[in-house]
Design a protein around this motif. Sequence first.
Motif, short mmCIF file in Angstrom:
data_model
loop_
_atom_site.label_atom_id
_atom_site.label_comp_id
_atom_site.label_asym_id
_atom_site.label_seq_id
_atom_site.Cartn_x
_atom_site.Cartn_y
_atom_site.Cartn_z
N ILE A 1 -5.21 -15.00 -24.42
CA ILE A 1 -3.83 -14.59 -24.62
C ILE A 1 -3.02 -14.83 -23.35
O ILE A 1 -1.93 -15.39 -23.37
CB ILE A 1 -3.76 -13.10 -25.01
CG1 ILE A 1 -4.41 -12.87 -26.37
CG2 ILE A 1 -2.30 -12.61 -25.03
CD1 ILE A 1 -4.53 -11.41 -26.73
N ASN B 1 -1.52 -11.96 -34.07
CA ASN B 1 -1.41 -10.73 -33.28
C ASN B 1 -1.83 -9.51 -34.09
O ASN B 1 -2.56 -8.64 -33.61
CB ASN B 1 0.03 -10.54 -32.80
CG ASN B 1 0.43 -11.54 -31.75
OD1 ASN B 1 0.18 -12.73 -31.89
ND2 ASN B 1 1.07 -11.08 -30.70
N SER C 1 0.85 -14.87 -27.89
CA SER C 1 1.99 -14.18 -27.32
C SER C 1 3.26 -14.93 -27.63
O SER C 1 3.28 -16.14 -27.72
CB SER C 1 1.83 -14.05 -25.80
OG SER C 1 1.71 -15.31 -25.21
N THR D 1 -1.40 -6.20 -27.53
CA THR D 1 -1.23 -7.41 -28.35
C THR D 1 -0.04 -7.28 -29.29
O THR D 1 0.74 -8.22 -29.47
CB THR D 1 -2.51 -7.67 -29.16
OG1 THR D 1 -3.62 -7.81 -28.26
CG2 THR D 1 -2.38 -8.94 -29.99
#
Length: 613
Positions: free
Chosen positions: A230, A35, A237, A25
């Motif tokens: 994600i 994140n 992202s 991540t």
Amino acid sequence: MTLQNSISMTLYLTFVIYVVLGTYTLTLNKDARLNRVFAALCFCYALWSLTGAATNSAATATEALFWRRFSVLGWGVAYSIFLHVIILFRNAPWSQADKKGLLLAVLYIPALINLIVFLIYSMPEYGHIAMVKTDGGWISTTDAQWFNLMFLCYYLSFTYVSMLLLVRWYKKRKNSADRTKAMLLMVSFGGAFFLGTITDFVLASQPDRWIPSMAPVEVIFPVAAIFYLIHKYGMISAPDSHNDAQQEGMILTAFSRSRLYKYISFVLIVGSVLNFYGRIANGDTRITGMFLNFLLVMMGAVVMAIPYFLTSITAQENALGLMVGFMMPVVMLLHFNAEFSNIIWPVPIFFMMLTVIFNNRNIFLGLGFLTLLLELIFWLLLPDYGILVDQRLYCYRLLFYMIGIGLTAIITQIYVLRLKENSRQDAFQKMIAKLSADFVTTNRDNFEEKVNQLLEQSGLFTGTDRVYLGRFSPPDNIVVYSHEWLGDGIKSLKGSIEHAQGEEQLSWSVSQILKNDIVYIPSVDRLPAEAEAEQLALKKQKVRSRILVPIQSNHRIIGLLGFDVLDGRKGLRGINRDWLQLLANILADAIAKVDAENDMNYLAYYDPLTGIP
């Protein structure tokens, strides 16, 4: 394998999974707030799982209590961080930066109280917590129920608020994608809550309890759901700005470098898992063994992150060299008298193989000297050493062979890719030279033909399905697709119009182009939230990935050069965007030349002030 060892191994594998998810991540975008918080959640659960595995596999009650005390850094904080993640997912008004201090106080003061109270309450000299050995491992008992009630209030309140926020998010959202996200999180979190309540509270209250806390394993379901989001929706992202360019004098491309670091990380993590298994299978009571397991996994995580956190190639190589130089003596000297010490001697050779693909002479000399020094130390420590080679040692040997084969395969592939890259670069330079020479004679009569030729050659070279030229029409920045090349069976965009302002379909991409930024969309599913309309439009066109390159002339964006992939088997990752910019520059010069010719022709036949012939 006994039940206790099976549970310990499950907890340890869960620890590894959490570390990998958290590190991955951060590599996506280490600067994004969501994140960082999600990575903190993964590392918190990882610590909880690690201490759970260490507690359950402990040889004595004293060692079990030692690790049990450290586990509060996981379970005492995890529910606060999870609620923090849910708040950021919903993008609630009170999660904004101006209210960050208040949010952190509300979330983490209860967690801080948990830490302080339990660390004091669990001191061995007070005797409040006792560790009891069962068939499943070590479980903790207490003579004071007030702390259990305090933690139960913390657990239930934060869990209830998290679920309430997810339900409200689901009800308020009209967008189907947001409702799907909320539903997935609700189901996974609700399932983990149910299982955790059964194993950690209902069964724990039974007098014949035999299973330790399995909450870190159960909570992996909502964490996996977030990780799925994600990839599916690109929620946390960053857009890929990574250009897989081949730097001058470097063997590794950015992609192959990242892949190599991931392989090294994988080897370190697998080594940690095997070391932990050997520890519990052989009844190793050395606490240094557990710290070595933790060190190997964390070093694997750091190696995975190196290409994303350090931009300088030299810094990346130096960081890896220092880590390898530190790890070699730690691993080998801690196992110099272990039963498999006769098969760990190839470890330095594997690391020496890595220096072949690095352009760093100092790393090669340093690791070479360290390899010889370690072997001399081995010789002095164990001048004569005899062991019995059994089935387990043969398995370890096979594992070392597979690691060596895998490393050799990766190095071979890197060199093959480098040769292909050189050949591809040579072919592109020839194409650019030919196009540049051909465009010297561009005029308004042959402009159409030459542009179509450039688009065709670009499409064939890049392997894309559609290449097109879009021209901006001021003052509203309307984009008109005037020229294109199409692969077989691909729908035409020629003549269509897009807008840069308002609520039209491609406003996000066009706005990026107007900032003179190359737009790289590796997957339409990973477009940001503000590009939702564009995402729907691209899916309707069956576009899977796209690159848009701005065309600039006289310090003004006059158009764009686009590359689309519609076939799922193709991809744009291997395309150097700097090369595409050269094609855009050729078009910019040609457009400027033809526009100047048109202006001169107009002035020759029309009055510049009145426009009258």
